[in-house]
Structures are given as C-alpha cells and as structure tokens.
Design an enzyme around this catalytic site. Structure first.
Site, PDB file in Angstrom:
ATOM      1  N   SER A   1       0.810  -1.231   0.000  1.00  0.00           N
ATOM      2  CA  SER A   1       0.000   0.000   0.000  1.00  0.00           C
ATOM      3  C   SER A   1       0.836   1.271   0.000  1.00  0.00           C
ATOM      4  O   SER A   1       0.355   2.331  -0.404  1.00  0.00           O
ATOM      5  CB  SER A   1      -0.947   0.001   1.208  1.00  0.00           C
ATOM      6  OG  SER A   1      -0.243  -0.339   2.390  1.00  0.00           O
TER       7      SER A   1
ATOM      8  N   VAL B   1       0.098  -9.917   8.038  1.00  0.00           N
ATOM      9  CA  VAL B   1       1.026 -11.021   7.755  1.00  0.00           C
ATOM     10  C   VAL B   1       1.465 -11.755   9.030  1.00  0.00           C
ATOM     11  O   VAL B   1       1.875 -12.912   8.965  1.00  0.00           O
ATOM     12  CB  VAL B   1       2.286 -10.552   6.971  1.00  0.00           C
ATOM     13  CG1 VAL B   1       1.921 -10.033   5.594  1.00  0.00           C
ATOM     14  CG2 VAL B   1       3.088  -9.517   7.756  1.00  0.00           C
TER      15      VAL B   1
ATOM     16  N   SER C   1      17.331  -5.381   5.410  1.00  0.00           N
ATOM     17  CA  SER C   1      17.758  -4.009   5.702  1.00  0.00           C
ATOM     18  C   SER C   1      19.242  -4.024   6.028  1.00  0.00           C
ATOM     19  O   SER C   1      19.779  -5.048   6.484  1.00  0.00           O
ATOM     20  CB  SER C   1      16.988  -3.476   6.909  1.00  0.00           C
ATOM     21  OG  SER C   1      17.624  -2.322   7.416  1.00  0.00           O
TER      22      SER C   1
ATOM     23  N   TYR D   1      14.593  -4.702  15.373  1.00  0.00           N
ATOM     24  CA  TYR D   1      14.537  -4.639  13.902  1.00  0.00           C
ATOM     25  C   TYR D   1      15.746  -5.348  13.284  1.00  0.00           C
ATOM     26  O   TYR D   1      15.617  -6.075  12.295  1.00  0.00           O
ATOM     27  CB  TYR D   1      14.501  -3.159  13.518  1.00  0.00           C
ATOM     28  CG  TYR D   1      14.277  -2.843  12.067  1.00  0.00           C
ATOM     29  CD1 TYR D   1      12.994  -2.857  11.509  1.00  0.00           C
ATOM     30  CD2 TYR D   1      15.338  -2.482  11.239  1.00  0.00           C
ATOM     31  CE1 TYR D   1      12.798  -2.536  10.175  1.00  0.00           C
ATOM     32  CE2 TYR D   1      15.150  -2.159   9.907  1.00  0.00           C
ATOM     33  CZ  TYR D   1      13.878  -2.182   9.372  1.00  0.00           C
ATOM     34  OH  TYR D   1      13.679  -1.854   8.051  1.00  0.00           O
TER      35      TYR D   1
ATOM     36  N   ILE E   1      15.843   4.775   2.823  1.00  0.00           N
ATOM     37  CA  ILE E   1      15.007   5.001   1.642  1.00  0.00           C
ATOM     38  C   ILE E   1      13.873   5.946   2.045  1.00  0.00           C
ATOM     39  O   ILE E   1      13.243   5.743   3.103  1.00  0.00           O
ATOM     40  CB  ILE E   1      14.409   3.663   1.122  1.00  0.00           C
ATOM     41  CG1 ILE E   1      15.516   2.606   0.894  1.00  0.00           C
ATOM     42  CG2 ILE E   1      13.584   3.895  -0.147  1.00  0.00           C
ATOM     43  CD1 ILE E   1      16.581   2.946  -0.127  1.00  0.00           C
TER      44      ILE E   1
HETATM   45  P1  NAP Z   1       6.281   1.980   5.027  1.00  0.00           P
HETATM   46  O1  NAP Z   1       6.264   3.096   4.043  1.00  0.00           O
HETATM   47  O2  NAP Z   1       6.111   2.268   6.477  1.00  0.00           O
HETATM   48  O3  NAP Z   1       5.223   0.878   4.552  1.00  0.00           O
HETATM   49  C1  NAP Z   1       5.056  -0.292   5.302  1.00  0.00           C
HETATM   50  C2  NAP Z   1       4.101  -1.202   4.573  1.00  0.00           C
HETATM   51  O4  NAP Z   1       3.976  -2.412   5.322  1.00  0.00           O
HETATM   52  C3  NAP Z   1       2.705  -0.617   4.444  1.00  0.00           C
HETATM   53  O5  NAP Z   1       2.188  -0.979   3.190  1.00  0.00           O
HETATM   54  C4  NAP Z   1       1.947  -1.308   5.563  1.00  0.00           C
HETATM   55  O6  NAP Z   1       0.545  -1.435   5.332  1.00  0.00           O
HETATM   56  C5  NAP Z   1       2.597  -2.675   5.553  1.00  0.00           C
HETATM   57  N1  NAP Z   1       2.422  -3.420   6.797  1.00  0.00           N
HETATM   58  C6  NAP Z   1       2.836  -3.080   8.048  1.00  0.00           C
HETATM   59  N2  NAP Z   1       2.490  -4.029   8.935  1.00  0.00           N
HETATM   60  C7  NAP Z   1       1.832  -4.994   8.239  1.00  0.00           C
HETATM   61  C8  NAP Z   1       1.211  -6.218   8.573  1.00  0.00           C
HETATM   62  N3  NAP Z   1       1.185  -6.651   9.843  1.00  0.00           N
HETATM   63  N4  NAP Z   1       0.629  -6.953   7.596  1.00  0.00           N
HETATM   64  C9  NAP Z   1       0.631  -6.515   6.303  1.00  0.00           C
HETATM   65  N5  NAP Z   1       1.203  -5.353   5.921  1.00  0.00           N
HETATM   66  C10 NAP Z   1       1.784  -4.600   6.872  1.00  0.00           C
HETATM   67  O7  NAP Z   1       7.666   1.174   4.944  1.00  0.00           O
HETATM   68  P2  NAP Z   1       8.781   1.087   3.794  1.00  0.00           P
HETATM   69  O8  NAP Z   1       9.844   2.062   4.135  1.00  0.00           O
HETATM   70  O9  NAP Z   1       8.169   1.092   2.466  1.00  0.00           O
HETATM   71  O10 NAP Z   1       9.366  -0.351   4.148  1.00  0.00           O
HETATM   72  C11 NAP Z   1       9.061  -1.510   3.388  1.00  0.00           C
HETATM   73  C12 NAP Z   1      10.028  -2.596   3.799  1.00  0.00           C
HETATM   74  O11 NAP Z   1      11.375  -2.163   3.558  1.00  0.00           O
HETATM   75  C13 NAP Z   1       9.971  -2.954   5.289  1.00  0.00           C
HETATM   76  O12 NAP Z   1      10.156  -4.338   5.459  1.00  0.00           O
HETATM   77  C14 NAP Z   1      11.147  -2.187   5.873  1.00  0.00           C
HETATM   78  O13 NAP Z   1      11.621  -2.795   7.046  1.00  0.00           O
HETATM   79  C15 NAP Z   1      12.141  -2.295   4.736  1.00  0.00           C
HETATM   80  N6  NAP Z   1      13.174  -1.262   4.768  1.00  0.00           N
HETATM   81  C16 NAP Z   1      12.876   0.074   4.678  1.00  0.00           C
HETATM   82  C17 NAP Z   1      13.894   1.001   4.712  1.00  0.00           C
HETATM   83  C18 NAP Z   1      13.642   2.486   4.604  1.00  0.00           C
HETATM   84  O14 NAP Z   1      14.599   3.263   4.815  1.00  0.00           O
HETATM   85  N7  NAP Z   1      12.457   2.945   4.282  1.00  0.00           N
HETATM   86  C19 NAP Z   1      15.224   0.582   4.859  1.00  0.00           C
HETATM   87  C20 NAP Z   1      15.495  -0.774   4.948  1.00  0.00           C
HETATM   88  C21 NAP Z   1      14.461  -1.683   4.885  1.00  0.00           C
HETATM   89  P3  NAP Z   1      -0.508  -0.248   5.745  1.00  0.00           P
HETATM   90  O15 NAP Z   1      -0.346   0.836   4.707  1.00  0.00           O
HETATM   91  O16 NAP Z   1      -1.833  -0.915   5.707  1.00  0.00           O
HETATM   92  O17 NAP Z   1      -0.088   0.218   7.114  1.00  0.00           O
END
Ligand code: NAP
Length: 242
Positions: free
Chosen positions: A10, A60, A140, A153, A186
């Site tokens: 999403s 999930v 990550s 984390y 990111i």
């Molecule tokens: P984000 O913008 O906060 O989005 C998180 C997504 O995960 C949303 O779509 C959310 O759904 C969904 N979500 C959370 N809990 C959930 C659950 N229990 N069941 C199903 N969906 C769930 O995060 P992002 O930055 O895009 O991160 C995506 C992935 O990349 C994550 O695994 C994060 O750890 C990893 N990551 C991110 C970064 C960064 O700097 N951004 C760096 C390293 C790794 P809703 O919209 O319904 O809440």
C-alpha cells in the site's frame, strides 16, 4: 496471466515494487493491513502502468488471517498460481534495548519473521509444482550490520537473511530463487521523523534512496535474467555499508 503478491504494497517501497512488477507484465495482488485508501492508490498506479491488480487485506503476522486470505484467492483462481512473492511488509519500533517494551520486541519480530513464514509457506507448494518461482525478502542494512537503537529490527532482518539463505538451498533445484534485498535509508513513511540532513552525511552517495531504486533491483531479481542468483543478500544503500 502471471501473478505477483507484494506484502505491504500500500505504501513506500512496496508500492514502487507493485508498479515495477506491473510494468513487467504481472497482475499485482496488493496486500496491506490498515491503510485501505493507500492500497487503492497503489491499485490505480498499477492500472496506469497498464496492468490490473487486486487488493488483499491481511495481517502477515496473523497465521489464520493470512492462510484464509491466500486460500480464498487460490479457490477463486484454481488454474493459476502466484509465481512472485515479495515479502515487504515491515515496521520499526526503535529504542535502546534497555528501554524496549516487550510488545515492541515481539511486534517487529512477528511482522518480519512470522510474516515471512505465514505467507511464504503456503505459496511455495505451487511454485515447486510449476517449477518456477521468485521469493524476494525485504531485509535491511540493519540486518546485515546491526544498528544501535534497533535491536528488535536488526534481529528481525538478520533472521530474514538467514531464512533466505536456508530456503534458497531447499528449493533451487525446482527453479525457485529466494533472495533478500537490504536497503539503507530510503525515503518513505518509515523514515519520517529522522534527521535526513544529518544522516545523509554518513552516506557516501550523500542522499537517501528512493523506493523506485529499490523496486528496480527487485524487478531484476524477478526477471528471467536473474535465474542463477539465489540465496543472496543484495545491498542498496548508497555505499553506507559494504
Ligand atoms: P512503510 O512506508 O512504512 O510501509 C510499510 C508497509 O507495510 C505498508 O504498506 C503497511 O501497510 C505494511 N504493513 C505493516 N504491517 C503490516 C502487517 N502486519 N501486515 C501486512 N502489511 C503490513 O515502509 P517502507 O519504508 O516502504 O518499508 C518496506 C520494507 O522495507 C519494510 O520491510 C522495511 O523494514 C524495509 N526497509 C525500509 C527502509 C527504509 O529506509 N524505508 C530501509 C530498509 C528496509 P498499511 O499501509 O496498511 O499500514
């Protein structure tokens, strides 16, 4: 029709991955847990990319809810299977371990690690039977290096990396690849509130990455050209940690 499921599709990285996979010709199954409006926006972007998609809500970390959602999708598509799975859903609840509430420990672990099991396990059978599949796990830099203030984390992402390596060896013979992507900073909702100006000075590229850059890497790992890459963790972090 070729199907791809993106958990946490999403927003943020998950949304960009949905759009990229749509551009590659996949019908996209967009999972989310609470933000229906944003999931709908992703679906619109998928359609703008020239493909169709559908929204599948489940937490999930909840085994029963996840199994039910996947079962109902499979019952509605008896001839089809999900050939690409991107385990992307994740949250962070940062704190020094000494102050970390039990719930923040378990919630972060459960969404990443139980989430990996809950979604991947039921989808594997069809990938193995059809002798083609792609599993991409969103790890990550924290899971590779370990980050202070993120013991929960880092543990979750480190575990995902180990699971990636183990599962890859179980299924490689059947033409199913399993890889992890390890982003640095990111620009998404997840990093909102972080001091980007200060943090970017620690990154050789001197900037945060974009969700689209991560999506390009996922797209490559999904592509037929990446068929001999499995059990790997690929960093995408502007040189932050190698
Ligand atoms: P984000 O913008 O906060 O989005 C998180 C997504 O995960 C949303 O779509 C959310 O759904 C969904 N979500 C959370 N809990 C959930 C659950 N229990 N069941 C199903 N969906 C769930 O995060 P992002 O930055 O895009 O991160 C995506 C992935 O990349 C994550 O695994 C994060 O750890 C990893 N990551 C991110 C970064 C960064 O700097 N951004 C760096 C390293 C790794 P809703 O919209 O319904 O809440």
């Amino acid at each position: 029709m070729k199907y791809a499921l993106v958990t946490g599709g999403s927003r943020g990285i998950g949304r960009a991955v949905c759009v990229k996979l749509a551009q590659m010709g996949y019908h996209i199954i967009i999972n989310y847990v609470s933000n229906a409006t944003e999931a709908q926006k992703t679906l619109e972007l998928v359609r703008q990319a020239g493909q169709d998609g559908e929204i599948l809500m489940f937490d999930v970390s909840n085994r029963q809810q996840t199994s039910k959602a996947i079962e109902s999708w499979e019952n509605a598509h008896p001839e089809e299977y999900i050939e690409v799975l991107v385990n992307n859903a994740g949250i962070r609840r940062d704190n020094l371990l000494i102050f970390m509430p039990e719930n923040d420990w378990h919630r972060v672990l459960s969404i990443s690690l139980d989430g990996f099991y809950n979604v991947t396990q039921p989808l594997l059978q069809s990938m193995l039977a059809r002798k083609f599949g792609r599993v991409i796990n969103m790890a990550s830099v924290s899971g590779v290096k370990g980050m202070p203030g993120q013991t929960n984390y880092s543990a979750a992402k480190g575990a995902i990396i180990a699971a990636t390596k183990a599962l890859a060896q179980e299924v490689a013979r059947k033409n199913v690849t399993v890889n992890a992507v390890a982003p640095g900073f990111i620009r998404t909702d997840m990093v909102e509130g972080l001091d980007e100006d200060t943090l970017k000075k620690t990154i050789p590229a001197n900037r945060f990455g974009t969700p689209e850059e991560v999506a390009e890497l996922v797209g490559f790992l999904v592509s037929p050209n990446a068929g001999y890459i499995t059990g790997n963790v690929i960093s995408i972090n502007g040189g932050l940690y190698t």
